[in-house]
Design an enzyme around this catalytic site. Structure first.
Site, PDB file in Angstrom:
ATOM      1  N   GLY C 236     -20.782 -20.500  -0.173  1.00  0.00           N
ATOM      2  CA  GLY C 236     -21.273 -20.481  -1.409  1.00  0.00           C
ATOM      3  C   GLY C 236     -21.751 -21.684  -2.147  1.00  0.00           C
ATOM      4  O   GLY C 236     -21.671 -22.964  -1.327  1.00  0.00           O
ATOM      5  N   HIS C 237     -22.330 -21.621  -3.315  1.00  0.00           N
ATOM      6  CA  HIS C 237     -23.010 -22.810  -3.870  1.00  0.00           C
ATOM      7  C   HIS C 237     -21.955 -23.681  -4.310  1.00  0.00           C
ATOM      8  O   HIS C 237     -20.804 -23.338  -4.800  1.00  0.00           O
ATOM      9  CB  HIS C 237     -23.920 -22.304  -5.030  1.00  0.00           C
ATOM     10  CG  HIS C 237     -23.404 -21.574  -6.078  1.00  0.00           C
ATOM     11  ND1 HIS C 237     -24.221 -20.737  -7.037  1.00  0.00           N
ATOM     12  CD2 HIS C 237     -22.257 -20.538  -6.157  1.00  0.00           C
ATOM     13  CE1 HIS C 237     -23.435 -20.363  -7.857  1.00  0.00           C
ATOM     14  NE2 HIS C 237     -22.398 -20.108  -7.489  1.00  0.00           N
TER      15      HIS C 237
END
Lengths: 340, 340, 340
Positions: C236-237
Site C-alpha cells: 500500500g501507499h
C-alpha cells in the site's frame, strides 16, 4: 507549482483561518514540509513535531492549533486534504487526440475530446464518451460502452459488452468482463458453461490495479455508483455491489453475492458465493464470511462473527493454555475428592 | 440469435420434453426471461417465480415440473445449461489472419487457420497450432509450444519454453512461466537461483485472469489435462497439479506441491511448500494446508483439519465465553469445598 | 550448453572436489540427471536415489558423500546451486537496440546499451540507465528514473515519478506507482485524495509477477536494496520496506507500514495499516498482523501471536472437544457433590 493565499485556501477547503494571511508555495506532509509550505496536523500527538516544523502554515482539525503559525481549522481533515491537494496538483489536461499507433475499429464511436494513446485497441461497435482518456496497452473489446471523463490506465482490459459509467477510474492491469468461473461436471470432466452476461460499472467507481471483475453467467455483474475497489480484488460472476462501498486490497467475493450500499471490507476479506450483505456492514480484514449479514453489523473472523463476540472469544483463545491448566487442576482435585 | 424447436433442444441437452414442441428464440435467466425464451428451474424454491415467469419453456431437473408450460427434464442441470447456452451462443469464428501490426518472429512456426491480432508479440522458434487465436497485447517468448484451438486472451504472458496443449483457454493478464521465487542467502544478501525449468499446461486446461504460474527451478511446473483454475491464483515453481482439478480464485500453492486428480479448492486456500494432496481431496475456502492430505479427505481451517473435526471444534470455539464462565463457577465451588 | 571440469566448478562454487576431475556437460535435478550431468544432494534422505542416479557428479553439502562418484562438498548448498546454474545458464546478452515499433518520448534520456523491444512505451523526461532491457508491452510513464542493468519484463507498468535502482528485476504484469487507496468521506460519498507521492525501488530488488506497489499519498513508498518480493503481493501507499527482506506470494501490506531489514513473510500474510515490524522478524504464512512486532520475533496466526505461544494454543484448540467433555463431566460430578 502555483502559490495560494491562505484566505483563498480556507475558502476552498471550508475552513477558518487563524493568524496571518500569507501566501504558501507548496503542500507537503508534516515530516517533509519546508518553509513556504502548508502542511497538516490532524492528531494531537504530532503537535510537538508541528511546532518544530519549518512549515509556514497548517491545516488542523477542530480542537487543535499551532501557536505562532498561521493555521486553518477544518471539520473534516481528510476532505480538506483532498481539496487542498487537488488545488496544488490539478488533474493534467490531455490534448485530446487519437494516436495513429493505436487500433480503433471503424465501427467504434469515439466522441469529442477523447484521448487514445499509442498501442491502445478499441473493438467493434464500442462507444467512448467525451473527455475519456485511453492509455497505452488498453484493450477494449466489442460492444463496450464507456462514459464521459473516464480514465483507463495502461494495461486495462475491458472484454466484450462491458458498460462503464462517467468519471470512472480504471487502474493499471484491471480486467473487467473476463469469463465467470462456471463449469458443469459430466461425471468425468468439467465442461465450460458459456458466460454470456456482462459487467456494468456505474458512475464514479474506481477499480484498483490488477483487480478482476468477471462477467455474469447470464444477466450482469454490477458495481454501483461511487464504490471504490482497491488493488487485486476479485469479484465473481453475477455479484451485485451497492453504492459507495469501499473494499480494501485482495478482497475476494465469490459468485452471486449481493452486497448493499456503504459496505466496508478490510483487506483480504473472503465471501462465500450467494451471500447477502446488508447496507452499512463493516467486515474486518482477513475475515471469511459464510452467512448472510444484516445491515449495520460489524463482523470479523474466520468464519466471521459479530465484532463484540469475536473480541470475547479471542481474549479467551489466547488464554487457553491457562484455562487448560485450571481445568486439569480442578479435575485432579475433584478426583481426589471422589476417592476419599 | 437463432431460434430452436424444443424437441431439437431436448435432443441436444439429453432431456425429455413435456408439453408442446414450440420454437424458442432465446435463452435467459429466470428473472430476465421474456416470452419466447427458454429458461432454467433447478431448485424447487424458485417454482413460484417460474410459474409467474413470461418464459415460454423451461429446462428443469428430475422431480420438478412447470404445469401449463413446456419443459424439458434433464438429469444434470448444469451440463444441460452449458449445452443450451453453447447452442444459442456458438463460439464466434475468427477469420484466421496474421495482423501486420503484430510482431511474429521469422523463426516462429505458425500453423494453418491461426489468428494473430494487432499488437501481439511472438518470439523465436515458437510454434502456434492450428486454429489458435492470439489477442492483442499477448506476449509469447522464445521456444514456446502452443497447441491447437487455444484461446490466448489479451495481455497474457507466456515466457520462454512454456508448453501449452490443445483447447486451452488463457484468460486476460495471466502470466505463465515467470521465474520461480528461489534465492540463496549468502550470509549478507539473497542471491537469485536461476530458474531454468519450464511450465507445461496440458489439454483443456483453463487459467484465470491475472493468475500466475511460475516456471520450475529445474524440470517443470505442470498443470494436467482438464484442470480449471480461477482468477488471481498463484502456482509456485515445480508444483505438479493433476487432472480435472478445480481451484477457485486467489488460491496460493507454494513451491514443489504435488496435487492429485479431481482436487477441489475453495477461494483463498493456501498450501505450504512441498505438500502432497491425494486424489479427490476437497479443501474449504480460506484454509491453510501445512500437512499432506490423504486421498478423498475433506478438510478446512487454518491450519486445515478434517471437516468433521473442524465443525466440532468450531462449535466449541464460539461457546468459549460460556465455557470459561462454567469453568470459573466450578473452580469457585471446588475451592469453597476445599476450604470447608 | 558448454561443458566444465569439476575442478573449475569446485573453484566457482567454493567447494572441495572428491573423486576424479572429470568434465560434465550439463546440470540437472536429481530425478532428471543423465550420464554426463552434475546434480545436487542436499538431504541425506535422497542418498539412495543419488547412488542409483546415472549422474556423473554431485554437489553435496558437508556431511554427505556419494561413494563411487565424483562429488564437490560445499557449505551453502543453495548458494552453490545458484552459482552452478549461472555457470551453465549465463544471462542471455541482448543486442542493445531501440525498436522502431516502440514509442520513446523525445524528452526521454536513453543511455548506452539499452534494449527497448517492440511495443514498449517510454514517457516524457524519463531516464533509462545503461544495459537496461525493456520488454514488449512495458509502459513507463513520465519523469521515471530507471537505473542500470534493470530487467523490465513484459507488461510491467511504471507510473509517473517512479524511481528504480540498478540491477532490479521487474517480473511480468507488476504495477509500480499506481495511486494509493485514499478517500475522504464527505458524509454522502467518497472523494479521492490525490496521491502525489512516488515509489522508490532501490538496487537489487526483485518484484514478482502481477505484484502492485502503490505510490505514496505524499512523500514516498520505498522498497530498500536487496529485498525480494514474490508474485501477487500488494504494497500500500507510504509503506517503507527495509533491506534484504523476503516476502512470499499474495502478501498484503496496508498503508504506512514500516518494515525493518531482513524481515521474512510467508505466503498470504496480511498487515494492518501503520504497523511497525522490527529487523529480522519472521511471520508465518497466512498470518494477520494487527500490532507492532519487536525485532527478531517469530510470529504466526490471525491475529498473529508469538510462534511458541501459537503452538501451545493451537494444540489445545484441536483438543477442545475433549476438554469440553472433561468440563461437562466435572460439572456433573461437582453438582452431584453439591446435592449430597
Amino acid at each position: 507549482m502555483k502559490s495560494f493565499r491562505l484566505s483563498d485556501i480556507a475558502k476552498e477547503i471550508d475552513g477558518v483561518l487563524y493568524g496571518q494571511d500569507i501566501e504558501v508555495k507548496g503542500v507537503a506532509s508534516l515530516k517533509s514540509a519546508k518553509e513556504g509550505d502548508i502542511t497538516f496536523l490532524f492528531v494531537s500527538s504530532y503537535l510537538e513535531e508541528a511546532v518544530k516544523s519549518p512549515a509556514s502554515a497548517f491545516v488542523v482539525i477542530e480542537g487543535l492549533q499551532v501557536s505562532g503559525k498561521s493555521y486553518i481549522v477544518v471539520k473534516n481533515g481528510s476532505l480538506a486534504q483532498a481539496k487542498l491537494l487537488k488545488l496544488f496538483y490539478p488533474e493534467e489536461e490531455k490534448h485530446a487526440s487519437l494516436s495513429d499507433k493505436s487500433t480503433i475499429s471503424k465501427t467504434a464511436v469515439i466522441q469529442d475530446k477523447v484521448t487514445v494513446m499509442d498501442f491502445a485497441f478499441i473493438g467493434e461497435n464500442t462507444t467512448v464518451g467525451e473527455g475519456t482518456v485511453v492509455y497505452p496497452f488498453v484493450y477494449i473489446g466489442n460492444n463496450v460502452k464507456i462514459g464521459r471523463n473516464v480514465k483507463i490506465l495502461p494495461h486495462v482490459v475491458l472484454m466484450d459488452d462491458t458498460e462503464v459509467g462517467d468519471n470512472v477510474i480504471l487502474y493499471p492491469g484491471s480486467v473487467i468482463g473476463s469469463d465467470g468461473f462456471g463449469y458443469a461436471f459430466d461425471g468425468v470432466q468439467y465442461v465450460k458453461i458459456p458466460q454470456v452476461g456482462k459487467v456494468v460499472i456505474e458512475d464514479n467507481v474506481e477499480i484498483g490495479a490488477n483487480t478482476t471483475i468477471d462477467r455474469a453467467a447470464m444477466d450482469e455483474t454490477r458495481v454501483a455508483a461511487g464504490t471504490k475497489i482497491d488493488n487485486q480484488v476479485m469479484v465473481g460472476h453475477n455479484v451485485n455491489i451497492g453504492k459507495n462501498c469501499v473494499f480494501a486490497a485482495q478482497v475476494g467475493i465469490a459468485g452471486s453475492c449481493n452486497i448493499g450500499n456503504y459496505v466496508v471490507m478490510g483487506g483480504k476479506v473472503g465471501l462465500k458465493d450467494h451471500i447477502n450483505i446488508g447496507d452499512g456492514v463493516q467486515i474486518g480484514g482477513m475475515s471469511g464470511v459464510i452467512n448472510d449479514v444484516e445491515k449495520g453489523k460489524k463482523i470479523v473472523g474466520i468464519p466471521a462473527i459479530s465484532y463484540i463476540k469475536w473480541l470475547k472469544v479471542q481474549s479467551i483463545i489466547e488464554k487457553l493454555p491457562e484455562l487448560k491448566k485450571e481445568l486439569d487442576k480442578l479435575s485432579n482435585l475433584v478426583k481426589k475428592e471422589e476417592h476419599k
